[in-house]
Write a protein that holds these residues in place. Structure first.
Motif, mmCIF file in Angstrom:
data_model
loop_
_atom_site.group_PDB
_atom_site.id
_atom_site.type_symbol
_atom_site.label_atom_id
_atom_site.label_comp_id
_atom_site.label_asym_id
_atom_site.label_seq_id
_atom_site.Cartn_x
_atom_site.Cartn_y
_atom_site.Cartn_z
ATOM 1 N N THR A 166 52.813 41.118 29.398
ATOM 2 C CA THR A 166 54.140 41.521 28.932
ATOM 3 C C THR A 166 54.090 42.961 28.408
ATOM 4 O OG1 THR A 166 53.536 40.170 27.036
ATOM 5 C CG2 THR A 166 55.270 39.350 28.423
ATOM 6 N N LEU A 213 50.415 41.860 34.874
ATOM 7 C CA LEU A 213 50.203 40.486 34.402
ATOM 8 C C LEU A 213 50.422 40.338 32.905
ATOM 9 C CD1 LEU A 213 48.834 37.871 36.022
ATOM 10 C CD2 LEU A 213 49.228 39.994 37.206
ATOM 11 N N MET A 233 35.618 34.723 32.046
ATOM 12 C CA MET A 233 36.476 33.964 32.960
ATOM 13 C C MET A 233 36.027 34.024 34.396
ATOM 14 S SD MET A 233 40.353 34.965 32.309
ATOM 15 C CE MET A 233 40.869 35.214 30.659
ATOM 16 N N LYS A 259 46.967 40.897 42.806
ATOM 17 C CA LYS A 259 47.321 42.122 43.531
ATOM 18 C C LYS A 259 46.524 42.214 44.834
ATOM 19 C CE LYS A 259 44.936 45.442 42.927
ATOM 20 N NZ LYS A 259 43.692 45.623 43.685
ATOM 21 N N CYS A 277 37.887 39.611 26.056
ATOM 22 C CA CYS A 277 37.516 39.202 27.410
ATOM 23 C C CYS A 277 36.674 40.233 28.146
ATOM 24 C CB CYS A 277 38.766 38.986 28.268
ATOM 25 S SG CYS A 277 39.982 37.909 27.538
ATOM 26 N N ASP A 288 54.517 34.784 44.520
ATOM 27 C CA ASP A 288 53.211 34.582 45.148
ATOM 28 C C ASP A 288 53.043 35.465 46.379
ATOM 29 O OD1 ASP A 288 54.584 33.317 47.234
ATOM 30 O OD2 ASP A 288 54.398 31.371 46.270
ATOM 31 N N ILE A 297 43.120 40.118 40.802
ATOM 32 C CA ILE A 297 43.016 39.139 41.882
ATOM 33 C C ILE A 297 44.331 38.933 42.624
ATOM 34 C CG2 ILE A 297 42.427 36.737 42.372
ATOM 35 C CD1 ILE A 297 40.674 37.069 39.706
HETATM 36 C C1 B12 Z 1 42.058 35.924 35.356
HETATM 37 C C2 B12 Z 1 42.806 36.445 34.155
HETATM 38 C C3 B12 Z 1 42.263 37.534 33.467
HETATM 39 C C4 B12 Z 1 41.013 38.253 33.941
HETATM 40 C C5 B12 Z 1 41.337 39.128 35.154
HETATM 41 C C6 B12 Z 1 40.158 39.258 36.093
HETATM 42 C C7 B12 Z 1 40.405 40.135 37.256
HETATM 43 N N1 B12 Z 1 39.353 40.728 37.753
HETATM 44 O O1 B12 Z 1 41.521 40.262 37.739
HETATM 45 C C8 B12 Z 1 40.605 39.066 32.661
HETATM 46 C C9 B12 Z 1 39.518 38.315 31.935
HETATM 47 C C10 B12 Z 1 40.137 40.473 32.868
HETATM 48 C C11 B12 Z 1 41.873 39.011 31.826
HETATM 49 C C12 B12 Z 1 42.073 39.830 30.724
HETATM 50 C C13 B12 Z 1 43.155 39.728 29.871
HETATM 51 N N2 B12 Z 1 44.159 38.833 29.961
HETATM 52 CO CO1 B12 Z 1 44.405 37.667 31.469
HETATM 53 N N3 B12 Z 1 44.688 36.266 32.682
HETATM 54 C C14 B12 Z 1 44.026 35.831 33.737
HETATM 55 C C15 B12 Z 1 44.715 34.573 34.312
HETATM 56 C C16 B12 Z 1 44.013 33.345 33.757
HETATM 57 C C17 B12 Z 1 44.787 34.430 35.828
HETATM 58 C C18 B12 Z 1 45.301 35.655 36.575
HETATM 59 C C19 B12 Z 1 44.960 35.500 38.036
HETATM 60 O O2 B12 Z 1 44.073 36.166 38.542
HETATM 61 N N4 B12 Z 1 45.628 34.548 38.703
HETATM 62 C C20 B12 Z 1 45.432 34.277 40.108
HETATM 63 C C21 B12 Z 1 46.260 35.251 40.944
HETATM 64 C C22 B12 Z 1 46.077 34.972 42.407
HETATM 65 O O3 B12 Z 1 47.612 35.055 40.585
HETATM 66 P P1 B12 Z 1 48.551 36.240 40.016
HETATM 67 O O4 B12 Z 1 47.720 37.258 39.378
HETATM 68 O O5 B12 Z 1 49.651 35.647 39.222
HETATM 69 O O6 B12 Z 1 49.153 36.878 41.335
HETATM 70 C C23 B12 Z 1 50.089 36.204 42.171
HETATM 71 C C24 B12 Z 1 51.557 36.458 41.796
HETATM 72 O O7 B12 Z 1 51.754 36.815 40.432
HETATM 73 C C25 B12 Z 1 52.034 37.479 42.758
HETATM 74 N N5 B12 Z 1 51.805 38.904 42.460
HETATM 75 C C26 B12 Z 1 50.874 39.502 41.698
HETATM 76 N N6 B12 Z 1 50.955 40.829 41.790
HETATM 77 C C27 B12 Z 1 51.949 41.103 42.627
HETATM 78 C C28 B12 Z 1 52.474 42.312 43.081
HETATM 79 C C29 B12 Z 1 53.555 42.316 43.949
HETATM 80 C C30 B12 Z 1 54.060 43.599 44.435
HETATM 81 C C31 B12 Z 1 54.137 41.075 44.360
HETATM 82 C C32 B12 Z 1 55.303 41.070 45.246
HETATM 83 C C33 B12 Z 1 53.592 39.873 43.923
HETATM 84 C C34 B12 Z 1 52.520 39.876 43.064
HETATM 85 O O8 B12 Z 1 51.300 37.161 43.913
HETATM 86 C C35 B12 Z 1 49.954 36.826 43.536
HETATM 87 C C36 B12 Z 1 49.302 35.976 44.570
HETATM 88 O O9 B12 Z 1 49.909 34.695 44.710
HETATM 89 C C37 B12 Z 1 46.166 34.748 33.724
HETATM 90 C C38 B12 Z 1 46.983 33.487 33.621
HETATM 91 C C39 B12 Z 1 48.225 33.558 34.479
HETATM 92 N N7 B12 Z 1 48.999 32.524 34.425
HETATM 93 O O10 B12 Z 1 48.497 34.509 35.168
HETATM 94 C C40 B12 Z 1 45.848 35.404 32.379
HETATM 95 C C41 B12 Z 1 46.920 36.224 31.635
HETATM 96 C C42 B12 Z 1 47.747 37.037 32.598
HETATM 97 N N8 B12 Z 1 46.099 37.102 30.763
HETATM 98 C C43 B12 Z 1 46.591 37.226 29.587
HETATM 99 C C44 B12 Z 1 46.009 38.011 28.543
HETATM 100 C C45 B12 Z 1 46.658 37.925 27.187
HETATM 101 C C46 B12 Z 1 44.886 38.822 28.796
HETATM 102 C C47 B12 Z 1 44.218 39.752 27.775
HETATM 103 C C48 B12 Z 1 45.147 40.618 26.940
HETATM 104 C C49 B12 Z 1 43.339 38.849 26.910
HETATM 105 C C50 B12 Z 1 42.704 39.464 25.692
HETATM 106 N N9 B12 Z 1 43.261 39.213 24.531
HETATM 107 O O11 B12 Z 1 41.704 40.120 25.812
HETATM 108 C C51 B12 Z 1 43.319 40.627 28.692
HETATM 109 C C52 B12 Z 1 44.039 41.929 29.125
HETATM 110 C C53 B12 Z 1 43.214 42.897 29.857
HETATM 111 C C54 B12 Z 1 44.051 43.998 30.410
HETATM 112 N N10 B12 Z 1 44.219 45.099 29.699
HETATM 113 O O12 B12 Z 1 44.585 43.876 31.494
HETATM 114 C C55 B12 Z 1 47.887 36.473 29.413
HETATM 115 C C56 B12 Z 1 49.117 37.385 29.460
HETATM 116 C C57 B12 Z 1 50.018 37.070 28.294
HETATM 117 C C58 B12 Z 1 51.127 38.002 28.107
HETATM 118 N N11 B12 Z 1 52.101 37.489 27.392
HETATM 119 O O13 B12 Z 1 51.167 39.116 28.555
HETATM 120 C C59 B12 Z 1 47.808 35.433 30.577
HETATM 121 C C60 B12 Z 1 49.185 34.964 31.073
HETATM 122 C C61 B12 Z 1 47.008 34.203 30.045
HETATM 123 C C62 B12 Z 1 47.378 33.739 28.678
HETATM 124 N N12 B12 Z 1 48.385 32.908 28.501
HETATM 125 O O14 B12 Z 1 46.730 34.147 27.734
HETATM 126 N N13 B12 Z 1 42.733 38.070 32.281
#
Ligand code: B12
Lengths: 214, 485
Positions: free
Chosen positions: A154, A152, B231, A109, B201, A199, A107
């Protein structure tokens, strides 16, 4: 006459109505108006208005995204004539964008992609879980200015480093910006990325800075 | 009577189920793992191999549902039954997998490391409000490849409580199960008396990735409880309406259960989730939004209608520091989750969209949880007459403090909060340093850490675990494991 038409085009973007924006593009073409002028005077003001309103908190994501879609649809109609006449729409730069291998978070990305597109970048979104080799192949194919890497987890962050190392090895000149929840300033310095943002709004600023646009 | 909130009528539950079954046929479920598709095919599902799409008929899913245990137990390290998943029982654990921690002095979000996770584990061990530990943060200084099971290793060395955890890949799941097996006395014994549950998930919308489906199957076969974390993100990765998101959640969960039960019928599995609405201004996923809690409440009701154990993610906040927003979002949502009768509520301690953890916030959230649990005990008739007997000798005087009944019953009637909650006079508050909640939480957290004692752990098992961890760390290029403090 064309002033009225341009106003309608702007409105179609504000309404996020891709049917109307396409209709109007066809109408303008058959009236013999130049494609580039249509984009600049007809559609761009709408994109800018929605973008500005979004930045102030007066417009919301659905409006922004749908404006982008309406714009994209209209440009698709205009592109063939532009190509035929050797014109090119002015773009700020080419961006290849993806979530790294092993990571399926999509999402954030995609949102970054939407914002970059609506700010005037040409974006090639390769999706999620994209292997390093595929990324670099695309970068070379389209001669990208910027490579955007989302991670997303580590555990998958290291892929950002892998990509950057590979770019250095191959001597590619593409600049790399990174993002995602675990990415920190410190990490960015360590892997020697060219930019990062927390963001999507910041991502646009960074991208503009990287390509030297204001 | 345990108080309860419900948001759905039976008619709506029926419609949710009906549309979820429709979605499972059209467009179907994308299952990106061959072995899972083969299991589904063998049960009579139609497979579009090229697009990895499976159409799961209602009859196949219903058969799987019949086999799901309606209740199961998690055990502590000593083998005592401690947590019952099922019915309207309510438990709490901290949020998982944060990437940073809030530095209580500088208020910076700094990358989490070993000492941070150990602090969190100790605080959770000391606070009775938390029923389970969780692998709360990922430690930044250890190689990423060992990040997920390294967290489990730290918990096993510092805690007795059951564990809510999850693997970050298919391969590391096996390592984590093996670690737990050391303490349970082998893999079979672990299945007999599980001490941990693993989050798995699906990917919204309607996708079971290789990673997700693979781990569902592995967990089912190992007999280790799986907790599905569907989710839907309403308006981005799922329909904008709360009901539309609940339907998607139902379809993802039903298809997960079908895969899981086909791998091994009767294995324990939980109907859980971490949905959120999508904020249309910031493009973020607020866990503390009231609508997020409403989606959880609604899907829990769907699960309960099917007699399946439940989980959700509440008690967290988007605030970046431990402030008023953190308090209100965490407290309100924890209470809603409790009133919805959800078996395991994860999320306490977390800030910033589940990215950041705070031990100090854990001590504050513990009070909200204590209050929520008190609420769940409901109003009870503890005396023979409700009031009349206690009026004997009162004679229009406020003398109830003198009654023996008051002395006997006040600590049952009232939840006794810690010093984190201020109920002092203004004079007392001034004299004790005019502290706000966060200041008081800092002190209490330090007190808990000082009082913590490591539980006694069988020396042989500890040795086995440590040498396993050292070997895996070495393979990942880390020759010496970090010290704990
Ligand atoms: C939704 C979500 C999922 C969904 C994703 C759905 C989808 N279709 O994308 C699903 C259910 C698949 C998922 C799975 C998992 N997830 Co997840 N997920 C999330 C969650 C709650 C929200 C992410 C999101 O979409 N946010 C909304 C968007 C808009 O924000 P964003 O992604 O951060 O992007 C913004 C910025 O980061 C930035 N940005 C992003 N990309 C880029 C690129 C560039 C170039 C730039 C400049 C900026 C930028 O701009 C964006 C827009 O503002 C996060 C929590 C969090 N705090 O991030 C956990 C999180 C990232 N997930 C986590 C985990 C652990 C997992 C799983 C491993 C869980 C599991 N045990 O099964 C799996 C991994 C799957 C995999 N191999 O990838 C952890 C990561 C922990 C860590 N230490 O790495 C988090 C932090 C939650 C947590 N505390 O548990 N997840």
């Amino acid at each position: 006459m064309s002033a009225e038409l341009f106003r309608e085009m702007t409105q179609s973007i504000l309404d996020g109505d891709d049917e109307v924006s396409v209709e109007l593009a066809k109408k303008a073409l058959s009236a013999g108006i130049d494609s580039l002028t249509i984009i600049t005077d007809g559609y761009m003001p709408g994109v800018k208005e929605v973008g500005d309103a979004f930045a102030c908190g007066d417009a919301f994501l659905p409006e922004l995204v749908m404006a982008g879609e309406a714009m994209k649809a209209a440009v698709a109609v205009l592109e063939p004539t532009m190509k035929a006449s050797g014109q090119a729409r002015k773009i700020l730069g080419k961006v290849v964008l993806a979530t790294v291998e092993g990571d399926i978070h999509e999402i954030g990305k995609s949102l970054v992609g939407t914002m970059l597109t609506s700010s005037g970048f040409e974006v090639y979104d390769l999706g999620v879980d994209v292997p390093t080799a595929d990324l670099l192949a695309k970068v070379e194919e389209v001669d990208a200015d910027i490579l955007g890497l989302s991670a997303l987890l580590t555990t998958t962050m290291i892929k950002q480093k892998e990509v950057i190392d590979e770019i250095a090895k191959r001597g590619l000149k593409v600049m790399v910006m990174v993002g995602g929840a675990p990415v920190t300033e410190e990490w960015v310095q360590r892997i020697e990325a060219d930019g990062y943002s927390e963001d999507a709004v910041g991502a646009v600023e960074i991208a503009k800075k990287l390509v030297g646009a204001k | 009577m345990q108080p309860k909130i419900e948001l759905l009528t039976q008619d709506l539950i029926d419609r949710i189920m009906d549309e979820a079954f429709q979605l499972m046929m059209k467009p179907g479920i994308k299952v990106q793992y061959k072995e899972a598709r083969e299991l589904l095919a063998s049960a009579g599902c139609e497979i579009d191999e090229e697009n990895e799409v499976v159409r799961i008929p209602e009859s196949v899913a219903r058969k799987a549902l019949e086999r799901v245990p309606s209740e199961f137990i998690l055990y502590d390290r000593a083998g005592n039954p401690t947590i019952t998943y099922g019915g309207d029982k309510v438990h709490f654990d901290p949020g998982s997998s944060g990437v940073s921690v809030l530095d209580p002095e500088t208020l910076e979000h700094k990358p989490a490391d070993t000492s941070d996770l150990v602090r969190i584990i100790k605080v959770v061990e000391m606070l009775p409000q938390y029923d389970a530990q969780s692998t709360a943060v990922v430690c930044n200084e250890v190689p990423k490849e060992i990040g997920d099971f390294y967290r489990l290793y730290l918990i096993l060395l510092h805690s007795q409580k059951p564990i809510v955890t999850g693997a970050f890949s298919n391969d590391t799941l096996d390592t984590m199960i093996d670690m737990l097996a050391i303490f349970a006395g082998g893999r079979d014994a672990l299945a007999e008396k599980p001490q941990a549950i693993f989050d798995v998930c699906p990917s919204p919308p309607l996708i079971w990735s290789k990673f997700g489906a693979g781990n569902l199957i592995k967990l089912a076969r190992a007999g280790v409880p799986a907790e599905m974390i569907s989710m839907p993100l309403a308006g981005a990765a799922s329909p904008v309406t709360l009901l539309g998101s609940v339907v998607q959640h139902t379809a993802e969960s039903l298809s997960g259960i079908t895969i899981h039960q086909l791998a091994k019928a009767g294995s324990p599995i939980v109907w859980g989730g971490a949905p959120a609405i999508f904020d249309m201004r910031k493009g973020s996923t607020p866990m503390g939004a009231i609508e997020t809690a409403m989606i959880d409440t609604a899907y829990a009701q769907v699960a309960k209608s099917l007699n399946i154990p439940t989980h959700c993610y509440l008690g967290a906040t988007e605030s970046k520091i431990v402030d008023a927003q953190a308090g209100l979002e965490s407290g309100m949502s924890a209470l809603v989750g409790a009133l919805a009768g959800i078996n395991m509520i994860s999320g306490a301690g977390m800030l910033d969209f589940l990215a950041c953890h705070s031990p100090e916030k854990l001590t504050i959230d513990a009070e909200a949880i204590g209050m929520a649990k008190r609420m769940l005990e409901g109003i009870q008739a503890r005396t023979e007459t409700l009031a009349t007997a206690m009026f004997e000798g009162i004679n229009f005087k406020g003398d109830f403090l003198k009654q023996r009944t008051t002395r006997e019953l006040f600590s049952e009637e009232q939840y006794l909060p810690s010093e984190v909650i201020d109920r002092d006079s203004i004079r007392g508050w001034q004299q004790s340093g005019r502290m706000d909640t966060f200041d008081r939480a800092k002190i209490r957290t330090q007190q808990l850490l000082d009082k913590y004692e490591r539980p006694s752990i069988d020396a042989d098992k500890e040795k086995e675990l440590v040498s396993m961890m050292e070997k895996l760390a070495k393979e990942a290029g880390m020759n010496k494991l970090p010290a704990f403090e």
